[in-house]
Design a protein around this motif. Structure first.
Motif, PDB file in Angstrom:
ATOM      1  N   LEU A  24       0.830  -1.205   0.000  1.00 46.58           N
ATOM      2  CA  LEU A  24       0.000   0.000   0.000  1.00 46.58           C
ATOM      3  C   LEU A  24       0.865   1.255   0.000  1.00 46.58           C
ATOM      4  N   GLU A  25       1.930   1.247   0.779  1.00 42.28           N
ATOM      5  CA  GLU A  25       2.829   2.392   0.862  1.00 42.28           C
ATOM      6  C   GLU A  25       3.545   2.625  -0.466  1.00 42.28           C
ATOM      7  N   ASP A  26       4.014   1.543  -1.073  1.00 42.22           N
ATOM      8  CA  ASP A  26       4.716   1.661  -2.353  1.00 42.22           C
ATOM      9  C   ASP A  26       3.790   2.213  -3.426  1.00 42.22           C
ATOM     10  N   LEU A  27       2.573   1.685  -3.494  1.00 37.67           N
ATOM     11  CA  LEU A  27       1.603   2.163  -4.478  1.00 37.67           C
ATOM     12  C   LEU A  27       1.303   3.641  -4.266  1.00 37.67           C
ATOM     13  N   THR A  28       1.157   4.041  -3.017  1.00 37.77           N
ATOM     14  CA  THR A  28       0.851   5.436  -2.697  1.00 37.77           C
ATOM     15  C   THR A  28       1.945   6.370  -3.192  1.00 37.77           C
ATOM     16  N   LEU A  29       3.195   6.029  -2.925  1.00 36.37           N
ATOM     17  CA  LEU A  29       4.289   6.921  -3.316  1.00 36.37           C
ATOM     18  C   LEU A  29       4.561   6.862  -4.817  1.00 36.37           C
ATOM     19  N   ALA A  30       4.446   5.688  -5.418  1.00 39.39           N
ATOM     20  CA  ALA A  30       4.629   5.606  -6.869  1.00 39.39           C
ATOM     21  C   ALA A  30       3.572   6.442  -7.585  1.00 39.39           C
ATOM     22  N   THR A  31       2.339   6.411  -7.087  1.00 35.14           N
ATOM     23  CA  THR A  31       1.271   7.234  -7.648  1.00 35.14           C
ATOM     24  C   THR A  31       1.568   8.713  -7.461  1.00 35.14           C
ATOM     25  N   LEU A  32       2.064   9.059  -6.257  1.00 39.01           N
ATOM     26  CA  LEU A  32       2.421  10.452  -5.967  1.00 39.01           C
ATOM     27  C   LEU A  32       3.499  10.940  -6.935  1.00 39.01           C
ATOM     28  N   VAL A  33       4.497  10.110  -7.184  1.00 43.66           N
ATOM     29  CA  VAL A  33       5.573  10.471  -8.104  1.00 43.66           C
ATOM     30  C   VAL A  33       5.028  10.640  -9.517  1.00 43.66           C
TER      31      VAL A  33
END
Length: 317
Positions: free
Chosen positions: A296-305
């Motif tokens: 969930l954390e990885d998806l959140t930051l990849a989306t943010l980027v």
């Protein structure tokens, strides 16, 4: 498919944005299947590869592959390497590849700070960092986003690593110094943050003074641990996700020692972010946050980027 390089990924992330994004993501939730774990052996080299998928109602599906080779430190190499691919959750079409290493270190430090925002004392000013790798290098910046950190102590099994990190933190404006007496440093700290790949206890419960927050973000496998079981005896324990009690050596050893039960864990980051659990209840309470990481954390930051880079491209001029 957009290739977003290391500098673009790093420039798109700041803890002022990362921590609120993680808070919202944990509150809202996503679909996060269990990670796939593979032991890798090549000659005398041993490592672990994790495959971590997640998707959400926002329309994104992502997969991170992260390889952990602890012995890399003997070759002067980082112990963790990751790649991240982002897709449309509606069509499966590839959207972007972002730097998985940068995503991993920012999401890990960011989740630690999110946990500390609920669990550390409001006046926490002294931070002890145990470790000196890439994740440890971001912990002070992350914690300073949620607490008034004034002093940073750094300990590492290799003193040269602690010296190097302390010097880097001083260049960033922190009052930072390397220490060699870990017990004494733990006794001075308001927040103790462990970001190592240790398989032997480093922090002992007897060292922690009342009111300390213990942040454990390094170990993620049953054979890895950064603490002795006493750290969980009579303390208030939270985890990042419900996967932690099945994976984390620190928790498993505490269960085996009889000082903690699964039912004794007070909650997870979703419950904290949703206001379903109280977090810290008094100033003398010793709190513990044990994280093993979540897709969930990885998806959140990849989306943010991806959205940051995409929106920047749309700006006129």
């Amino acid at each position: 498919m957009r290739l977003i390089d290391t500098d673009q990924t790093r420039n798109a992330l700041s803890f002022d944005a990362v921590i609120p994004a993680l808070r919202d993501a944990f509150r809202e939730g996503a679909t996060v299947p269990a990670r796939h774990v593979h032991a890798i052996q090549c000659g005398n080299a041993h490592g672990t590869s994790l495959i971590m998928p997640a998707w959400s109602e926002r329309g994104y599906f992502g997969v991170k592959i992260i390889n952990i080779f602890p012995d890399n430190t003997h070759q002067g190499l980082p112990g963790l390497h990751a790649t991240y691919n982002l897709y449309s959750a509606a069509t499966g079409v590839p959207i972007a590849q972002v730097d998985g290493d940068i995503v991993t270190v920012y999401r890990t430090a960011g989740a630690a700070a999110l946990g500390a925002d609920y669990l550390a004392r409001a006046d926490a000013r002294t931070l002890l960092i145990v470790g000196s790798g890439r994740i440890a290098g971001l912990v002070a910046q992350a914690m300073r986003t949620v607490r008034p950190i004034e002093r940073v102590l750094v300990w590492n099994v290799r003193p040269a690593g602690a010296e190097a990190l302390a010097a880097s933190l001083r260049e960033q404006g922190f009052d930072a110094r390397a220490v060699t007496d870990l017990q004494a440093a733990a006794g001075q700290a308001d927040i103790v943050s462990c970001a190592t790949l240790s398989t032997e206890p480093l922090i002992h419960g007897a060292w922690l003074r009342p009111g300390t927050h213990l942040d454990l973000i390094g170990s993620f496998k049953p054979e890895m641990r950064e603490t002795d079981p006493a750290c969980f005896d009579g303390t208030t324990v939270y985890v990042d996700t419900d996967e932690a009690p099945t994976k984390a050596g620190d928790l498993l050893s505490a269960f085996e020692a009889g000082v903690l039960t699964r039912e004794g864990i007070q909650g997870n980051l979703h419950q904290l972010a949703a206001g379903e659990r109280p977090g810290r209840r008094d100033e003398r309470e010793i709190t513990v946050f044990k994280a093993v990481g979540s897709a969930l954390e990885d998806l959140t930051l990849a989306t943010l980027v991806y959205e940051s880079v995409r929106d920047a491209d749309r700006q006129p001029g």
